[in-house]
Design a protein around this motif. Structure first.
Motif, PDB file in Angstrom:
ATOM      1  N   LEU A   1      34.752 -38.136  29.652  1.00  0.00           N
ATOM      2  CA  LEU A   1      34.892 -37.231  30.789  1.00  0.00           C
ATOM      3  C   LEU A   1      34.002 -36.005  30.621  1.00  0.00           C
ATOM      4  CD1 LEU A   1      36.361 -36.459  33.419  1.00  0.00           C
ATOM      5  CD2 LEU A   1      38.140 -35.435  31.989  1.00  0.00           C
ATOM      6  N   ILE A   2      34.014 -35.410  29.443  1.00  0.00           N
ATOM      7  CA  ILE A   2      33.166 -34.242  29.164  1.00  0.00           C
ATOM      8  C   ILE A   2      31.693 -34.621  29.311  1.00  0.00           C
ATOM      9  CG2 ILE A   2      32.452 -32.597  27.383  1.00  0.00           C
ATOM     10  CD1 ILE A   2      35.369 -32.829  26.296  1.00  0.00           C
ATOM     11  N   TYR A   3      31.317 -35.776  28.771  1.00  0.00           N
ATOM     12  CA  TYR A   3      29.936 -36.264  28.869  1.00  0.00           C
ATOM     13  C   TYR A   3      29.517 -36.440  30.331  1.00  0.00           C
ATOM     14  CZ  TYR A   3      26.162 -39.730  28.737  1.00  0.00           C
ATOM     15  OH  TYR A   3      24.983 -40.410  28.942  1.00  0.00           O
ATOM     16  N   THR A   4      30.376 -37.049  31.132  1.00  0.00           N
ATOM     17  CA  THR A   4      30.062 -37.278  32.542  1.00  0.00           C
ATOM     18  C   THR A   4      29.864 -35.967  33.290  1.00  0.00           C
ATOM     19  OG1 THR A   4      31.293 -39.354  32.525  1.00  0.00           O
ATOM     20  CG2 THR A   4      30.885 -38.349  34.679  1.00  0.00           C
ATOM     21  N   VAL A   5      30.749 -35.007  33.062  1.00  0.00           N
ATOM     22  CA  VAL A   5      30.622 -33.700  33.723  1.00  0.00           C
ATOM     23  C   VAL A   5      29.322 -33.023  33.302  1.00  0.00           C
ATOM     24  CG1 VAL A   5      31.603 -31.370  33.831  1.00  0.00           C
ATOM     25  CG2 VAL A   5      33.084 -33.365  34.087  1.00  0.00           C
ATOM     26  N   TYR A   6      28.967 -33.116  32.024  1.00  0.00           N
ATOM     27  CA  TYR A   6      27.753 -32.480  31.507  1.00  0.00           C
ATOM     28  C   TYR A   6      26.491 -33.153  32.054  1.00  0.00           C
ATOM     29  CZ  TYR A   6      24.165 -30.984  28.208  1.00  0.00           C
ATOM     30  OH  TYR A   6      23.004 -30.502  27.653  1.00  0.00           O
ATOM     31  N   VAL A   7      26.416 -34.471  31.942  1.00  0.00           N
ATOM     32  CA  VAL A   7      25.207 -35.202  32.324  1.00  0.00           C
ATOM     33  C   VAL A   7      24.980 -35.181  33.833  1.00  0.00           C
ATOM     34  CG1 VAL A   7      24.170 -37.513  32.380  1.00  0.00           C
ATOM     35  CG2 VAL A   7      25.177 -36.654  30.278  1.00  0.00           C
ATOM     36  N   ASP A   8      26.046 -35.314  34.603  1.00  0.00           N
ATOM     37  CA  ASP A   8      25.908 -35.342  36.063  1.00  0.00           C
ATOM     38  C   ASP A   8      25.873 -33.945  36.680  1.00  0.00           C
ATOM     39  OD1 ASP A   8      25.850 -38.072  35.921  1.00  0.00           O
ATOM     40  OD2 ASP A   8      27.938 -38.354  36.516  1.00  0.00           O
ATOM     41  N   SER A   9      25.931 -32.912  35.839  1.00  0.00           N
ATOM     42  CA  SER A   9      25.896 -31.510  36.296  1.00  0.00           C
ATOM     43  C   SER A   9      26.906 -31.273  37.418  1.00  0.00           C
ATOM     44  CB  SER A   9      24.488 -31.122  36.761  1.00  0.00           C
ATOM     45  OG  SER A   9      23.581 -31.245  35.701  1.00  0.00           O
ATOM     46  N   LEU A  10      28.102 -31.762  37.218  1.00  0.00           N
ATOM     47  CA  LEU A  10      29.149 -31.574  38.217  1.00  0.00           C
ATOM     48  C   LEU A  10      29.552 -30.111  38.276  1.00  0.00           C
ATOM     49  CD1 LEU A  10      31.329 -34.730  37.505  1.00  0.00           C
ATOM     50  CD2 LEU A  10      29.548 -34.433  39.228  1.00  0.00           C
ATOM     51  N   ASN A  11      30.072 -29.707  39.401  1.00  0.00           N
ATOM     52  CA  ASN A  11      30.415 -28.305  39.616  1.00  0.00           C
ATOM     53  C   ASN A  11      31.777 -27.984  38.991  1.00  0.00           C
ATOM     54  OD1 ASN A  11      30.086 -25.725  40.514  1.00  0.00           O
ATOM     55  ND2 ASN A  11      30.783 -26.150  42.595  1.00  0.00           N
ATOM     56  N   VAL A  12      31.893 -28.256  37.694  1.00  0.00           N
ATOM     57  CA  VAL A  12      33.114 -27.989  36.947  1.00  0.00           C
ATOM     58  C   VAL A  12      32.715 -27.254  35.676  1.00  0.00           C
ATOM     59  CG1 VAL A  12      35.080 -29.027  35.740  1.00  0.00           C
ATOM     60  CG2 VAL A  12      34.218 -30.084  37.828  1.00  0.00           C
ATOM     61  N   SER A  13      33.396 -26.181  35.370  1.00  0.00           N
ATOM     62  CA  SER A  13      33.118 -25.439  34.142  1.00  0.00           C
ATOM     63  C   SER A  13      33.564 -26.269  32.944  1.00  0.00           C
ATOM     64  CB  SER A  13      33.866 -24.106  34.180  1.00  0.00           C
ATOM     65  OG  SER A  13      33.949 -23.549  32.896  1.00  0.00           O
ATOM     66  N   LEU A  14      32.652 -26.477  31.983  1.00  0.00           N
ATOM     67  CA  LEU A  14      33.021 -27.229  30.780  1.00  0.00           C
ATOM     68  C   LEU A  14      34.130 -26.525  30.010  1.00  0.00           C
ATOM     69  CD1 LEU A  14      29.592 -28.528  29.437  1.00  0.00           C
ATOM     70  CD2 LEU A  14      31.440 -29.855  30.425  1.00  0.00           C
ATOM     71  N   GLU A  15      34.099 -25.191  30.004  1.00  0.00           N
ATOM     72  CA  GLU A  15      35.139 -24.429  29.303  1.00  0.00           C
ATOM     73  C   GLU A  15      36.507 -24.689  29.918  1.00  0.00           C
ATOM     74  OE1 GLU A  15      32.272 -23.164  30.383  1.00  0.00           O
ATOM     75  OE2 GLU A  15      31.245 -22.491  28.575  1.00  0.00           O
ATOM     76  N   THR A  16      36.569 -24.714  31.238  1.00  0.00           N
ATOM     77  CA  THR A  16      37.837 -24.972  31.929  1.00  0.00           C
ATOM     78  C   THR A  16      38.306 -26.393  31.663  1.00  0.00           C
ATOM     79  OG1 THR A  16      37.237 -23.397  33.651  1.00  0.00           O
ATOM     80  CG2 THR A  16      38.984 -24.979  34.182  1.00  0.00           C
ATOM     81  N   LEU A  17      37.392 -27.348  31.728  1.00  0.00           N
ATOM     82  CA  LEU A  17      37.739 -28.741  31.470  1.00  0.00           C
ATOM     83  C   LEU A  17      38.302 -28.913  30.069  1.00  0.00           C
ATOM     84  CD1 LEU A  17      37.692 -31.762  32.191  1.00  0.00           C
ATOM     85  CD2 LEU A  17      35.323 -31.800  31.401  1.00  0.00           C
ATOM     86  N   ILE A  18      37.632 -28.350  29.077  1.00  0.00           N
ATOM     87  CA  ILE A  18      38.087 -28.477  27.687  1.00  0.00           C
ATOM     88  C   ILE A  18      39.417 -27.768  27.487  1.00  0.00           C
ATOM     89  CG2 ILE A  18      37.532 -27.872  25.287  1.00  0.00           C
ATOM     90  CD1 ILE A  18      34.558 -28.429  26.089  1.00  0.00           C
ATOM     91  N   ALA A  19      39.600 -26.593  28.105  1.00  0.00           N
ATOM     92  CA  ALA A  19      40.881 -25.878  28.004  1.00  0.00           C
ATOM     93  C   ALA A  19      42.002 -26.716  28.599  1.00  0.00           C
ATOM     94  CB  ALA A  19      40.787 -24.532  28.711  1.00  0.00           C
ATOM     95  N   ASN A  20      41.741 -27.388  29.717  1.00  0.00           N
ATOM     96  CA  ASN A  20      42.756 -28.247  30.328  1.00  0.00           C
ATOM     97  C   ASN A  20      43.088 -29.433  29.432  1.00  0.00           C
ATOM     98  OD1 ASN A  20      43.075 -26.657  32.604  1.00  0.00           O
ATOM     99  ND2 ASN A  20      41.569 -27.797  33.793  1.00  0.00           N
TER     100      ASN A  20
END
Length: 132
Positions: free
Chosen positions: A100-119
């Motif tokens: 999930l983290i990889y997909t958000v990073y590679v696809d440059s989705l409009n989601v903060s990685l910090e928020t995703l990891i905190a969740n």
């Protein structure tokens, strides 16, 4: 431990790989290190060519003189690793989290990685032997 074959640049993009390493600390406690390694294009590398021409960020330099022009940079891929360390042994769940983290990073989705990891870190872990 996240790149056991060594850190090497590649001329082609390789598929992501996943594996788990178990480390033991001084108190004999196990730590499960889930690793997802992927390759990302590096475009800011300086490349020396054989005829004294160097390519750096689209600038061509010939024997101390600088000539502007568009020169395609050498495309190489560098390995990067995402690592999740836990005292719990849930490799498939950790693979899904890193994916999930990889997909958000590679696809440059409009989601903060910090928020995703905190969740992900605030998720409740089920008791051992219970349902997941």
């Amino acid at each position: 431990f996240c790149q056991p074959g060594g850190w090497q640049l590649s001329k082609e993009r390789k598929q992501p790989t996943f594996f788990v390493v178990v480390l033991t600390d001084i108190d004999s406690e196990r730590h499960y290190c889930s690793c997802l390694t992927f390759y990302e294009a590096e475009i800011n590398l300086q490349v020396k060519l054989h005829n004294n021409v160097s390519v750096f960020k689209g600038t061509k330099e010939i024997e101390g003189e600088e000539e502007s022009g568009l020169i395609p940079p050498a495309e190489v891929f560098a390995p990067k690793s995402l690592v999740l360390v836990s005292r719990l042994d849930y490799p498939e769940i950790f693979r899904a989290c890193l994916g999930l983290i990889y997909t958000v990073y590679v696809d440059s989705l409009n989601v903060s990685l910090e928020t995703l990891i905190a969740n992900l870190c605030s998720c409740l872990v089920p008791a051992s032997g219970g349902s997941q």
